[in-house]
Design an enzyme around this catalytic site. Sequence first.
Site, PDB file in Angstrom:
ATOM      1  N   ASP A 177     -10.807   9.685   9.512  1.00  0.00           N
ATOM      2  CA  ASP A 177      -9.964   9.569   9.073  1.00  0.00           C
ATOM      3  C   ASP A 177      -9.734  11.692  10.088  1.00  0.00           C
ATOM      4  O   ASP A 177      -9.784  12.884  10.220  1.00  0.00           O
ATOM      5  CB  ASP A 177      -8.800  10.063   8.354  1.00  0.00           C
ATOM      6  CG  ASP A 177      -8.044   8.632   7.598  1.00  0.00           C
ATOM      7  OD1 ASP A 177      -9.872   7.889   7.607  1.00  0.00           O
ATOM      8  OD2 ASP A 177      -8.313   8.582   6.461  1.00  0.00           O
ATOM      9  N   ASP A 200      -4.854  -4.096   5.872  1.00  0.00           N
ATOM     10  CA  ASP A 200      -5.120  -3.315   4.620  1.00  0.00           C
ATOM     11  C   ASP A 200      -3.786  -3.672   3.373  1.00  0.00           C
ATOM     12  O   ASP A 200      -3.074  -4.239   4.277  1.00  0.00           O
ATOM     13  CB  ASP A 200      -3.961  -1.610   5.038  1.00  0.00           C
ATOM     14  CG  ASP A 200      -4.808  -0.623   5.441  1.00  0.00           C
ATOM     15  OD1 ASP A 200      -6.083  -1.234   5.588  1.00  0.00           O
ATOM     16  OD2 ASP A 200      -4.209   0.068   6.340  1.00  0.00           O
TER      17      ASP A 200
END
Lengths: 253, 197
Positions: free
Chosen positions: A11, A130
């Site tokens: 990330d 997600d």
Amino acid sequence: MIAKRIIPCLDVKEGRTVKGVHFENLIDAGDIVELAARYSEEGADELVFLDITASHDRRETRRDWVERVARATRVPFTVGGGITSERDVEALLESGADKISVNSAAIDNPALIDRLARAFGSQCVVAAIDAKQEQGSWRVYRQGGRVATNRWLFEWAREVVNRGAGEILFTSMDHDGTRRGFALHPLALLDEMLRVPVIASGGAGSPGDFHDAFVVGRASAALAAGIFHFGDMTIPELKRYLHANGINVRITG
Amino acid sequence: MKEEVVIIKYGAGNLFSARAVVERLGYPVVLSDDPAVVSAATRVIFPGVGQARSAMERLRARGLDDVIPALRVPVLGICLGMQLMCARSEEGDTPGLGVFPLEVKRVPGGYRTPHVGWNRLEQLSSPLFDGIDEGTWAYFVHSYFVPASPVQIASCTYHAPFSAAIRRDNFFGCQFHPEKSGDAGERIIRNFLEWKP
């Protein structure tokens, strides 16, 4: 036989690697290019970068770090985060990325997947989904897991593949950050219903979790972040374990 | 001073990584879609990712469709670049450049496509693979393939054995991406750059 892939996920915020638990509480996990080069040398099969830099700063910083990653690594990598147009994708590919991943933007505008697949080929388009369990099914979330949508995992996965996505990156928000293993049941269902590779994400804690993601979850690849960034497990150790347990993985040197 | 390498730029995918490897090996690189520059090159890399038909259209629009098959210097086609050097592709049902008398086929239904990830190179037989062991891993990403034939210099198995690499005279083609295949891939590119006809 094609190898099962191990994919560290980085990330990225303003050119640094960060890692959160349950999509929150970000911790600085180090210099992105340094980490990427280390993983590439250690035997990572691919890398995934999720750019969570605020959108107004993203364009300027991204070209720079993507190019530095491309120079420092010799394995394929995917970049996701705020990709909404062909122009975004073109800039990333020109900077050395191999694939892009789309998530919220595809939920807002599903035709984006068709357009990107037509322009750049399905092999370049990863649909990231997600989801978390609600009402006995898996509800899709957007904006890094912050906002619920009215879409459901299996229907949405089928739609994005029909529109041209070449891979599915499924993150179970229920499992992410827990280190208790991947969401095996939905993974196996996705594998059963789709004709594209599925990347398992969320929940990696032990080498056995990866084994189960490949054997029980039938995933083509498994992604993890924290366990690699914080040194709990190295990629060579993980691959030796998988190889010893009958999984076809790429071992070099 | 090492000789300059021309990488053909025609709007088909990621050239950055191929360029980065060649530069890391110490060769100056020129990216070009100019037929005059490509014709005058002493060594050419012909990369490509994307759809065969639209890639052929882009080559024709730039006048490169006549130039590439006429090259007499070492040429390395990568992925779509290799497929475009064949006579025909099922992808968009398009004629190719005709360097190789082969037809590019789609991976049959029932097999996951694209064939994406690391797979093994086998039956290696070419200076391109000097120092590369049988069974070395390489990175593939493609939905169409070149069937096995006498011009094959490396094989790979997915739905069935197919050509991981082919060669005719000065023309080499790799279905896999050497620029994304770690140390082994870099060695294959070095072998190509050092190869003397």
